[in-house]
Design an enzyme around this catalytic site. Sequence first.
Site, short mmCIF file in Angstrom:
data_model
loop_
_atom_site.label_atom_id
_atom_site.label_comp_id
_atom_site.label_asym_id
_atom_site.label_seq_id
_atom_site.Cartn_x
_atom_site.Cartn_y
_atom_site.Cartn_z
N ASP A 173 -9.30 -5.58 -4.82
CA ASP A 173 -8.44 -4.60 -4.15
C ASP A 173 -9.01 -3.19 -4.29
O ASP A 173 -9.51 -2.80 -5.35
CB ASP A 173 -7.06 -4.65 -4.81
CG ASP A 173 -5.94 -4.20 -3.91
OD1 ASP A 173 -6.14 -3.27 -3.11
OD2 ASP A 173 -4.84 -4.78 -4.03
N HIS B 255 -7.17 -5.88 -0.64
CA HIS B 255 -6.01 -5.03 -0.43
C HIS B 255 -4.93 -5.70 0.41
O HIS B 255 -3.74 -5.45 0.21
CB HIS B 255 -6.46 -3.73 0.23
CG HIS B 255 -5.44 -2.64 0.22
ND1 HIS B 255 -4.87 -2.16 -0.94
CD2 HIS B 255 -4.90 -1.91 1.24
CE1 HIS B 255 -4.02 -1.19 -0.64
NE2 HIS B 255 -4.00 -1.03 0.66
N SER C 122 0.84 -1.20 0.00
CA SER C 122 0.00 0.00 0.00
C SER C 122 0.88 1.26 0.00
O SER C 122 1.68 1.45 -0.93
CB SER C 122 -0.96 -0.04 1.20
OG SER C 122 -1.98 0.90 1.05
#
Length: 309
Positions: free
Chosen positions: A253, A280, A113
Amino acid sequence: MLASMPCTTRTVPFRGHETWVQVTTPETAHPDALPLFVLHGGPGMAHNYVANIAALADETGRSVIHYDQLGCGNSTHLPDAPAEFWTPELFVDEFHTVRTALGIDRYHVLGQSWGGMLGAEIAVREPAGLASLSICNSPASMQLWLHGAAELRAQLPPDMLGAMRRHEADGTVADPTYLAATQEFYRRHVCRVTPMPKDFADSEAQMVADPTVYYTMNGPNEFHVIGTLRDWSIIDRLAAITAPVLVVAGEFDEATPATWQPYVDNIADVRSHVFPDSSHCTHLEKPEEFRAVIAEFLHEHDLATAARV
């Protein structure tokens, strides 16, 4: 598995503060396996939720380094630091400070991320020792991220979407109705494991206890980005990346394909992999499959690096 591996912790001085570092070493080291740095997301979510990636130590015979970025977790907290203090450049500098303190010259980087965004910021500066970069569940620009989030939010029940928009306009994002809608979005697109894994809950709890970095750079949640990163983009700099790159994402995601496609389009040596039925936090939802894909990529570039030495 993680409990059986040798693990040491220390702190590294950084700009008058302390960065907490954890090094997991394999029971049996592979002579060609370069160390792997794992960069957590948020910003400000601490290392806990990516802790299981340390299993790559025994699985690949390499050291795996986690650290809590400044402002969160076990590192120095700075709740009174001004907004302009928290920049990507700060965290690039912190990475190299940690790396230098550990005496590591050649290495792999994996970022999840925000960590993948940070990894890209490191890679565009062409550091000599970077053997590979794995960008996991990360956008190449926050505007693309926001567009993707809007598309996913539109799939929520109309009453939830309406509540989100109303509370965001009113500045009442702590309202229980808003938080309930947020949790449904997270269940669909952030982590599809029920109940939420403890590692993720631990990262989230420490962020809630001190939200300085997350709120300053991101905002109150994953899709209402009003912080200093809201205009961040690395797209026009990606051609500078010369290290080999693996881009991974989940089928559901919140980092939608449009958010990470610029990495694939603009980096010379790049490949991508999408994990089905995950979102995610692919590394928590499909941990064995995730690590297998990463391990293969790392091994390939261990060998390539060894051949160049």
